[in-house]
Design an enzyme around this catalytic site. Structure first.
Site, PDB file in Angstrom:
ATOM      1  N   ASP A   1      21.398  -5.760 -17.585  1.00 53.19           N
ATOM      2  CA  ASP A   1      21.237  -6.752 -16.528  1.00 53.19           C
ATOM      3  C   ASP A   1      20.236  -7.805 -17.007  1.00 53.19           C
ATOM      4  OD1 ASP A   1      20.715  -8.238 -14.287  1.00 53.19           O
ATOM      5  OD2 ASP A   1      20.194  -6.551 -12.994  1.00 53.19           O
TER       6      ASP A   1
ATOM      7  N   CYS B   1       0.848  -1.195   0.000  1.00 54.72           N
ATOM      8  CA  CYS B   1       0.000   0.000   0.000  1.00 54.72           C
ATOM      9  C   CYS B   1       0.884   1.246   0.000  1.00 54.72           C
ATOM     10  CB  CYS B   1      -0.900  -0.004   1.235  1.00 54.72           C
ATOM     11  SG  CYS B   1      -1.826   1.524   1.477  1.00 54.72           S
TER      12      CYS B   1
ATOM     13  N   CYS C   1      -6.545  -2.001   0.681  1.00 58.25           N
ATOM     14  CA  CYS C   1      -5.650  -2.182   1.828  1.00 58.25           C
ATOM     15  C   CYS C   1      -6.486  -2.512   3.066  1.00 58.25           C
ATOM     16  CB  CYS C   1      -4.829  -0.917   2.080  1.00 58.25           C
ATOM     17  SG  CYS C   1      -3.719  -1.068   3.505  1.00 58.25           S
TER      18      CYS C   1
ATOM     19  N   CYS D   1       0.365   3.111   3.693  1.00 57.18           N
ATOM     20  CA  CYS D   1       0.797   2.571   4.989  1.00 57.18           C
ATOM     21  C   CYS D   1       1.760   1.391   4.874  1.00 57.18           C
ATOM     22  CB  CYS D   1      -0.429   2.171   5.822  1.00 57.18           C
ATOM     23  SG  CYS D   1      -1.302   0.712   5.176  1.00 57.18           S
TER      24      CYS D   1
ATOM     25  N   CYS E   1      -5.820   0.433   5.900  1.00 56.51           N
ATOM     26  CA  CYS E   1      -6.246   1.828   5.786  1.00 56.51           C
ATOM     27  C   CYS E   1      -7.332   1.914   4.716  1.00 56.51           C
ATOM     28  CB  CYS E   1      -5.062   2.748   5.464  1.00 56.51           C
ATOM     29  SG  CYS E   1      -4.362   2.527   3.797  1.00 56.51           S
TER      30      CYS E   1
END
Length: 447
Positions: free
Chosen positions: A357, A206, A228, A209, A231
């Protein structure tokens, strides 16, 4: 127009003409030359254009192509950069090659590399930004997804009046904290059901939070109807949404957006998202849903490296660009739905445009390859040893593996493949190199 800009543009257009006339062309060199002579030339070139910037990790090129098709319903000419040359020099080259419309508005739909969004918006104030998604990609350039997201936001902040047309199924795009008006698109055809997704999925935290997000509907990777539990963060209200998916094959998708039926002649769930983004731009510019559906349903040539079908001595060769784990996994899922047996080639390069990479191939789910349908696997590219070893670890039997020393050898092995259908998955510069060889052998026309 200043004398400096005029000289720069003249030199750039001359170099563009010369390259197209006497060589195989070049999408970025004219732009590089023009920028060398006038670093701020985009201010002049883009003057009096309405500009749509399309950016994000995956889907930029096809979303741009589909958006151009849609906008041709309304605009006589649409400037774009169709080859995928999406950095500043490529965008300058696109403007150099375009003639302004004699009547009506001038519009440009520009695929833009994420790191180049803040560069382009130094000189261009777009009407809208289209945000496709955020996944890990080219770790040597971008690092984690939050760096990529911040680069995009840095560019958007320079155009606070521009409308943002964002994939609402991407959690990071629901935490923009910008003054811009925002329209969201996404998938909304499944029944709600509590769903868990792998803990190592990109962007699963999230943004408010840092709690792990939960999903009620899930498309793939971090995309879906998230919320979430800690929250009040949840997926925003969608303005444009896929309301049903009727049928999918490796070469087509039948679905509906806000109830409007669409028949897309290209496969893959990820490409339904691209069509949805193009639909959203069309509606934003007041094109009627039926007109948009008609444009998206036209079955014309595939876009460069995006399920581009090439006939090689009777073999139906489908060329698909791959560049990161999420995109590759979606391609593997798509080709797994092929009803017939097929041959597979995997070409891996590690140049700057690919990402130097190559560790990302270990995050891709090669273990899910439908080996019962795959008769043989050809490996090639500049990092052929790496991809060959990865496929061996994934369980591809040694007797099915063929290693190609160079691209001519790849093409020869395709010609002698035991199946009619051949899928080639290749990184960006490998696509370019392979197409160049196919042009030299007469299988693809130049241009």
């Amino acid at each position: 127009m200043s004398l400096k800009s005029s000289l720069a543009i003249t030199a750039g257009r001359f170099s563009q003409w010369f390259l197209k006339t006497f060589t195989n062309g070049g999408t970025s060199f004219p732009g590089k030359l023009t920028l060398k002579l006038d670093p701020e030339v985009l201010k002049t070139l883009a003057k009096n254009y309405e500009v749509i910037i399309i950016t994000g990790t995956n889907g930029k090129t096809l979303t741009t192509a589909l958006t151009v098709k849609v906008l041709k319903n309304k605009y006589s000419q649409v400037l774009t950069n169709p080859s995928g040359s999406n950095m500043e020099q490529g965008i300058v080259s696109a403007f150099l090659s375009n003639k302004k419309a004699k009547n009506g508005k001038n519009i440009a739909v520009l695929e833009t590399d994420e790191a180049n969004v803040p560069i382009i918006t130094n000189y261009i104030t777009p009407t809208a930004f289209v945000l496709t998604n955020i996944f890990r990609d080219q770790m040597d350039r971008f690092g984690e997804i939050y760096t990529t997201n911040n680069l995009i936001l840095e560019g958007i902040k320079k155009a606070p009046q521009a409308t943002i047309i964002a994939n609402g199924d991407t959690p990071l795009f629901n935490n923009l904290n910008l003054p811009n008006p925002v329209l969201y698109y996404g998938f909304d055809y499944q029944e709600e059901k509590e769903t868990t997704i792998p803990a190592n999925t990109d962007g699963l935290l999230c943004p408010n939070c840092q709690h792990v997000l939960h999903y009620l509907k899930h498309s793939y990777a971090n995309l879906g109807q998230y919320y979430c539990p800690s929250c009040d963060f949840k997926r925003p209200k969608l303005t444009y949404k896929v309301t049903s998916i009727h049928k999918q094959t490796p070469t087509s998708s039948q679905f509906a957006i806000n109830g409007q039926p669409i028949n897309l002649h290209i496969g893959g769930t990820y490409n339904i998202y691209n069509a949805l983004a193009a639909y959203a731009v069309g509606r934003f510019l007041n094109i009627q849903p039926q007109k948009i559906a008609q444009a998206l349903s036209e079955n014309d040539e595939k876009v460069f490296g995006r399920q581009e079908v090439i006939n090689v001595d009777g073999k139906e060769v489908t060329l698909i660009l791959v560049k990161n784990p999420v995109g590759l996994d979606q391609v593997l899922e798509m080709i797994s739905t092929t009803p017939n047996t097929f041959s597979l080639a995997m070409l891996l390069n590690a140049n700057y445009a690919d990402g130097i990479d190559t560790s990302w191939i270990w995050d891709a789910q090669f273990e899910k390859l439908p080996l019962d349908k795959i008769t043989n696997v050809i490996t090639g590219g500049e990092r052929v040893k790496d991809i060959t070893f990865r496929l061996k670890v994934a369980g591809v039997p040694s007797q099915k593996l063929q290693t190609a020393s160079d691209l001519k050898n790849v093409i020869e092995q395709i010609k002698t493949a035991p199946t009619k259908d051949v899928y080639i998955l290749a990184t960006y510069t490998a696509v370019l190199q392979l197409r160049k060889e196919l042009i030299s052998q007469g299988y693809i026309k130049e241009g």
